[in-house]
Scaffold this motif. Structure first.
Motif, PDB file in Angstrom:
ATOM      1  N   VAL A  97      39.830  60.683  40.754  1.00 55.18           N
ATOM      2  CA  VAL A  97      41.075  60.795  40.403  1.00 55.18           C
ATOM      3  C   VAL A  97      41.968  59.456  40.674  1.00 55.18           C
ATOM      4  O   VAL A  97      42.664  59.092  39.747  1.00 55.18           O
ATOM      5  N   SER A  98      41.659  58.888  42.027  1.00 58.15           N
ATOM      6  CA  SER A  98      42.401  57.940  42.334  1.00 58.15           C
ATOM      7  C   SER A  98      41.861  56.366  42.070  1.00 58.15           C
ATOM      8  O   SER A  98      42.339  55.408  41.851  1.00 58.15           O
ATOM      9  N   LEU A  99      40.419  56.392  41.806  1.00 59.41           N
ATOM     10  CA  LEU A  99      39.808  55.243  41.533  1.00 59.41           C
ATOM     11  C   LEU A  99      40.519  54.484  40.487  1.00 59.41           C
ATOM     12  O   LEU A  99      40.619  53.349  40.205  1.00 59.41           O
ATOM     13  N   PRO A 100      40.369  55.208  39.204  1.00 59.77           N
ATOM     14  CA  PRO A 100      41.059  54.556  37.898  1.00 59.77           C
ATOM     15  C   PRO A 100      42.438  54.020  38.321  1.00 59.77           C
ATOM     16  O   PRO A 100      42.796  52.850  37.645  1.00 59.77           O
ATOM     17  N   LEU A 101      43.130  54.528  39.140  1.00 63.66           N
ATOM     18  CA  LEU A 101      44.693  54.044  39.182  1.00 63.66           C
ATOM     19  C   LEU A 101      44.692  52.990  40.259  1.00 63.66           C
ATOM     20  O   LEU A 101      45.590  52.102  40.148  1.00 63.66           O
ATOM     21  N   VAL A 102      43.733  52.655  41.265  1.00 61.46           N
ATOM     22  CA  VAL A 102      43.420  51.961  42.125  1.00 61.46           C
ATOM     23  C   VAL A 102      43.351  50.644  41.333  1.00 61.46           C
ATOM     24  O   VAL A 102      43.638  49.269  41.186  1.00 61.46           O
ATOM     25  N   VAL A 103      42.266  50.584  40.423  1.00 58.77           N
ATOM     26  CA  VAL A 103      41.785  49.352  39.459  1.00 58.77           C
ATOM     27  C   VAL A 103      43.078  49.038  38.567  1.00 58.77           C
ATOM     28  O   VAL A 103      43.299  47.917  38.290  1.00 58.77           O
ATOM     29  N   LEU A 104      43.635  49.904  37.885  1.00 61.51           N
ATOM     30  CA  LEU A 104      44.736  49.809  36.916  1.00 61.51           C
ATOM     31  C   LEU A 104      45.824  48.995  37.722  1.00 61.51           C
ATOM     32  O   LEU A 104      46.143  48.089  37.254  1.00 61.51           O
ATOM     33  N   THR A 105      46.217  49.394  39.098  1.00 65.05           N
ATOM     34  CA  THR A 105      47.208  48.621  39.853  1.00 65.05           C
ATOM     35  C   THR A 105      46.753  47.381  39.762  1.00 65.05           C
ATOM     36  O   THR A 105      47.663  46.366  39.992  1.00 65.05           O
ATOM     37  N   ALA A 106      45.647  47.048  40.777  1.00 67.59           N
ATOM     38  CA  ALA A 106      45.122  45.854  40.775  1.00 67.59           C
ATOM     39  C   ALA A 106      45.100  44.762  39.713  1.00 67.59           C
ATOM     40  O   ALA A 106      45.600  43.550  39.624  1.00 67.59           O
ATOM     41  N   LEU A 107      44.853  45.355  38.442  1.00 66.82           N
ATOM     42  CA  LEU A 107      44.642  44.639  37.174  1.00 66.82           C
ATOM     43  C   LEU A 107      46.219  44.153  36.719  1.00 66.82           C
ATOM     44  O   LEU A 107      46.409  43.118  36.450  1.00 66.82           O
ATOM     45  N   LEU A 108      46.925  45.098  36.743  1.00 67.77           N
ATOM     46  CA  LEU A 108      48.518  44.896  36.313  1.00 67.77           C
ATOM     47  C   LEU A 108      49.138  43.660  37.338  1.00 67.77           C
ATOM     48  O   LEU A 108      49.796  43.031  36.940  1.00 67.77           O
ATOM     49  N   CYS A 109      49.049  43.865  38.569  1.00 63.73           N
ATOM     50  CA  CYS A 109      49.724  42.995  39.639  1.00 63.73           C
ATOM     51  C   CYS A 109      48.985  41.797  39.242  1.00 63.73           C
ATOM     52  O   CYS A 109      49.750  40.767  39.346  1.00 63.73           O
ATOM     53  N   PHE A 110      47.737  41.522  39.120  1.00 64.06           N
ATOM     54  CA  PHE A 110      47.090  40.263  38.813  1.00 64.06           C
ATOM     55  C   PHE A 110      47.582  39.635  37.337  1.00 64.06           C
ATOM     56  O   PHE A 110      48.161  38.562  37.421  1.00 64.06           O
ATOM     57  N   LEU A 111      48.004  40.285  36.426  1.00 59.25           N
ATOM     58  CA  LEU A 111      48.245  39.862  35.192  1.00 59.25           C
ATOM     59  C   LEU A 111      49.966  39.567  35.465  1.00 59.25           C
ATOM     60  O   LEU A 111      50.124  38.543  34.732  1.00 59.25           O
ATOM     61  N   CYS A 112      50.629  40.318  36.133  1.00 55.22           N
ATOM     62  CA  CYS A 112      52.094  40.017  36.345  1.00 55.22           C
ATOM     63  C   CYS A 112      52.055  38.755  37.028  1.00 55.22           C
ATOM     64  O   CYS A 112      52.648  37.855  36.949  1.00 55.22           O
ATOM     65  N   ALA A 113      51.388  38.433  38.142  1.00 53.92           N
ATOM     66  CA  ALA A 113      51.134  37.212  39.067  1.00 53.92           C
ATOM     67  C   ALA A 113      50.725  36.172  38.057  1.00 53.92           C
ATOM     68  O   ALA A 113      51.421  35.044  38.244  1.00 53.92           O
ATOM     69  N   LEU A 114      49.649  36.282  37.228  1.00 49.94           N
ATOM     70  CA  LEU A 114      49.363  35.150  36.200  1.00 49.94           C
ATOM     71  C   LEU A 114      50.670  34.930  35.264  1.00 49.94           C
ATOM     72  O   LEU A 114      50.657  33.655  35.086  1.00 49.94           O
ATOM     73  N   TYR A 115      51.211  35.750  34.894  1.00 53.80           N
ATOM     74  CA  TYR A 115      52.426  35.618  34.010  1.00 53.80           C
ATOM     75  C   TYR A 115      53.493  35.026  34.535  1.00 53.80           C
ATOM     76  O   TYR A 115      53.964  33.912  34.177  1.00 53.80           O
ATOM     77  N   GLY A 116      53.828  35.436  35.769  1.00 54.19           N
ATOM     78  CA  GLY A 116      54.697  34.979  36.537  1.00 54.19           C
ATOM     79  C   GLY A 116      54.579  33.478  36.895  1.00 54.19           C
ATOM     80  O   GLY A 116      55.705  32.693  37.234  1.00 54.19           O
ATOM     81  N   CYS A 117      53.322  33.040  37.052  1.00 53.94           N
ATOM     82  CA  CYS A 117      53.199  31.500  37.409  1.00 53.94           C
ATOM     83  C   CYS A 117      53.662  30.691  36.435  1.00 53.94           C
ATOM     84  O   CYS A 117      53.939  29.561  36.924  1.00 53.94           O
ATOM     85  N   ARG A 118      53.687  31.146  35.170  1.00 52.07           N
ATOM     86  CA  ARG A 118      54.138  30.102  34.081  1.00 52.07           C
ATOM     87  C   ARG A 118      55.458  30.619  33.675  1.00 52.07           C
ATOM     88  O   ARG A 118      56.295  29.880  33.056  1.00 52.07           O
ATOM     89  N   ARG A 119      55.801  31.838  33.903  1.00 52.36           N
ATOM     90  CA  ARG A 119      57.302  32.206  33.338  1.00 52.36           C
ATOM     91  C   ARG A 119      58.048  33.042  34.446  1.00 52.36           C
ATOM     92  O   ARG A 119      58.341  33.994  34.697  1.00 52.36           O
ATOM     93  N   MET A 120      58.336  32.084  35.838  1.00 49.46           N
ATOM     94  CA  MET A 120      59.033  32.628  36.653  1.00 49.46           C
ATOM     95  C   MET A 120      60.214  33.007  36.388  1.00 49.46           C
ATOM     96  O   MET A 120      60.960  32.157  35.913  1.00 49.46           O
ATOM     97  N   PRO A 121      60.736  34.277  36.406  1.00 54.88           N
ATOM     98  CA  PRO A 121      62.138  34.687  36.303  1.00 54.88           C
ATOM     99  C   PRO A 121      63.198  33.966  36.974  1.00 54.88           C
ATOM    100  O   PRO A 121      62.822  33.188  38.359  1.00 54.88           O
TER     101      PRO A 121
END
Length: 535
Positions: A97-121
Motif C-alpha cells: 500500500v505505502s511503497l507506490p506512494l513513497v516512490v511517487l512522492t520521491a519522483l514528484l519532489c525530484f521533478l519539482c526541484a528539477l523544474y524549479g532549478c530553471r523556473r524558480m518562482p
C-alpha cells in the motif's frame, strides 16, 4: 527483485525519510565555495535537485529490493522506542500500500526541484524555497512510512508548515488569504483526527498502544462498536479535509489557483494522497465496524463530489464565464478524488484496489496537468480561459503556436478523463465495479445509484476536458468583424521541461497498459486489510 540484506533495506527506508530533512537544514547554510557555481542562489537550487535525486534513487532501490512475493507483509521495518512513557515508537516500514506512494512522492519532489532549478518562482530567497520543498518531502515520506499513530500524526501535520509558506510567499494574487484558509481547514480537521487516533490507541483490547501493525492485526476485535464508530468518524473527518471530500473541499481551489507551479504539483500529486492513504491504512483495518456503518454516507459524499466537481469544471470551461484553467484543474481533483473515496466506501477488494490505483494515477496525471498549466501561463501571461481561447486577444491556440506543448496538454486531458490504455482508466473502473457489488451488509440498490452517478461523472469529465482542449489548443474563431491577432509562435517545450514531464508521460502510459505492475503490489496488502472479503 534485487536481494539485499534486511539491514540494508532498513537503512534505505531511513535514508528516504531522513535525507530530505537533513537536506532542508543544509539548504539554509552557506554554500561551500566550490559549489557556488555562478552564485549562492544557483548552488542551493542545485542542492535541491541533488538531495531529491538521492532520495529518488534510494526509493527506487528500495522498490527494487522489495520482496514482491510478500507485498502484504511490512518490510524494511525499523522499530525504536522514542517516548517510553507514552509508548510512542519510531516505527517505520513499507508494504504494497505505502511503497507506490513513497516512490511517487520521491519522483514528484525530484521533478519539482528539477523544474524549479530553471523556473524558480518569484519571491523570497531560494534558500528558503528549497528548504521548504525538502521539509515537505520529508514530512510526506514519513507519513507514508510511519507505523505508529502518533508519528503518523506528527508527520501529517509537519507538511502543513512548508505548504503554507510555499503558497503565502511564492504564490500569486490572493496568496495569503488562500494559505490561511488552507491551514485553518486542515488544522481544524487535524484536531478532530487526533481525538480519533487517541481513541483508537487507548481502547486497544490488549492495553493502550499506538502501534499501527498491532491495531491493524487486531481488526477491531474486543472494541465496542460505538467506540469504533466514533473513532472512524473523528479520524475520517480529519482525513476527508485533506482528501478533499465534498463539502470540505472549499480550501482547495483557492490554494491551487494561487500556489506556484511546483506547489500545485505537490499539493495535487502528494498531499491529497495523505488523506485517502489514512483511510486505507488506519480506518479500514482498525475500525472495521465503524467504517461499515459510515460507508454509505462516505459513498454518498464521494459521488456528490464527483458530480459537483465535474459540473463546476464544465461551468468554468464554457465561453464567457471567466473560468481559470488552473482553478478548473483544481476542481477536477475534487471529482477524481471522489472516485478514490467511492472505491474505499465499497469495502471490497476491487474498490480499495481501484482507490489505491486511482491515487497513483491522479498524482501522475494531475501533476503533469499543473506543470503544463504553469508553462502555458509563463508563455501567455494568463490562465484565463476566455483569453486563452480567443484569437482576437492573442489566445493560446497551442496546436499552431507551440505544437509539442499543445500535444502534451491534450494527452494529459485525455488521460485525466479516463481513456482506456492510460493510467486514469483502471482506478475509476475498479471503483465503479466495487460499487456494483459492495461488501456484504451494504445496500446494493443504494450503491447502484452511487455507481450511476459516478458513471455520469465520467461523462461530464470527458465533456469539460474536451472543451478545454478545443478552446486552449485550437482557439476559437474571432467574432464577426473583429481583426484576428497574428499567429505568432510561442516558445515550445524547453529541455528542462521535457526532462521534468517525460517520466510522468511514460508512467501514465505504462500504468495504463500494464496495470498488474501496481495491482500486484496492492492486492495482497488489501487482502490483509480486508480479511474475509472475497471480491
Amino acid at each position: 527483485m534485487i536481494p539485499l540484506d534486511d539491514t540494508v533495506t532498513r537503512f534505505l527506508l531511513l535514508a528516504v525519510v531522513l535525507v530530505p530533512l537533513l537536506g532542508a537544514v543544509a539548504a539554509l547554510l552557506p554554500a561551500p565555495p566550490g559549489l557556488r557555481g555562478t552564485g549562492p542562489e544557483q548552488a542551493v537550487l542545485r542542492h535541491g535537485v541533488t538531495v531529491t535525486g538521492a532520495v529518488l534513487a534510494a526509493a527506487l532501490l528500495l522498490a527494487a529490493a522489495f520482496d514482491h512475493d510478500r507485498p502484504g507483509t511490512t518490510q524494511a521495518e525499523t522499530d525504536v522506542s522514542w517516548i517510553p512513557a507514552l509508548d510512542v515508537r519510531l516505527h517505520f516500514g513499507v508494504d504494497g500500500v505505502s511503497l507506490p506512494l513513497v516512490v511517487l512522492t520521491a519522483l514528484l519532489c525530484f521533478l519539482c526541484a528539477l523544474y524549479g532549478c530553471r523556473r524558480m518562482p518569484e519571491g523570497p530567497r531560494p534558500q528558503a524555497f528549497v528548504a521548504l520543498l525538502l521539509l515537505l518531502e520529508a514530512g510526506t515520506l514519513a507519513t507514508f512510512a510511519a507505523l505508529d499513530l502518533m508519528v503518523f500524526f506528527l508527520a501529517f501535520e509537519t507538511v502543513l508548515i512548508p505548504m503554507y509558506f510555499l503558497i503565502a510567499r511564492w504564490g500569486g494574487e490572493g496568496r495569503e488569504a488562500a494559505a490561511r484558509k488552507f491551514v485553518l481547514y486542515t488544522l481544524l480537521g487535524s484536531v478532530v483526527m487526533l481525538l480519533g487516533l487517541l481513541l483508537l490507541g487507548l481502547s486497544a483490547p490488549g492495553g493502550p498502544t499506538f502501534d499501527m501493525t498491532v491495531l491493524a492485526e487486531n481488526h477491531g476485535r474486543g472494541v465496542a462498536h460505538a467506540t469504533q464508530l466514533l473513532a472512524a468518524l473523528a479520524v475520517g473527518i480529519g482525513l476527508a479535509v485533506k482528501t478533499p471530500m465534498w463539502p470540505l473541499h472549499s480550501w482547495l481551489p483557492d490554494a491551487h489557483t494561487t500556489a506556484p507551479t511546483v506547489g500545485s504539483v505537490l499539493l495535487a500529486g502528494v498531499l491529497l494522497k495523505m488523506g485517502t492513504y489514512g483511510f486505507v491504512r488506519i480506518v479500514l483495518p482498525m475500525a472495521p465496524g465503524g467504517i461499515h456503518t459510515l460507508a454509505p454516507y462516505l459513498a454518498a459524499f464521494a459521488t456528490t463530489g464527483i458530480v459537483y466537481g465535474s459540473l463546476a469544471c464544465l461551468f468554468l470551461a464554457r465561453r464567457g464565464n471567466g473560468g481559470d484553467l488552473k482553478r478548473l484543474v483544481a476542481y477536477s481533483s475534487v471529482g477524481h478524488m471522489g472516485f478514490v473515496l467511492l472505491g474505499i466506501a465499497t469495502l471490497t477488494r476491487a474498490g480499495v484496489n481501484g482507490a489505491l490505483f486511482a491515487n497513483v494515477a491522479h498524482g501522475l496525471i494531475t501533476g503533469l496537468l499543473f506543470f503544463l498549466v504553469g508553462a502555458v501561463k509563463e508563455r501567455t501571461g494568463t490562465t484565463d480561459l476566455d483569453r486563452l481561447a480567443s484569437d482576437e486577444r492573442g489566445g493560446a491556440a497551442l496546436y499552431g503556436r507551440a505544437p509539442r506543448l499543445g500535444g502534451l496538454l491534450a494527452f494529459a486531458a485525455v488521460a485525466s478523463l479516463g481513456l482506456p490504455g492510460l493510467a486514469g482508466f483502471w482506478g475509476e473502473l475498479l471503483a465503479l465495479l466495487g460499487a456494483y457489488h459492495p461488501a456484504d451488509g451494504l445496500s446494493r440498490p443504494a450503491y447502484l445509484v452511487f455507481m450511476a452517478f459516478g458513471a455520469l461523472g465520467t461523462l461530464l469529465t470527458a465533456a469539460y476536458l474536451l472543451v478545454v482542449v478545443r478552446r486552449v489548443c485550437m482557439g476559437e474563431p474571432p467574432s464577426p468583424g473583429a481583426a484576428s491577432a497574428p499567429g505568432t509562435a510561442l516558445p515550445d517545450v524547453h529541455a528542462h521541461e521535457f526532462a521534468a514531464w517525460t517520466p510522468l508521460v511514460v508512467l501514465t502510459v505504462l500504468a495504463g497498459l500494464w496495470p498488474a505492475l501496481l495491482l500486484g503490489l496492492t492486492d495482497p496488502a488489501v487482502q490483509s486489510i480486508l480479511p474475509g472479503v472475497s471480491r
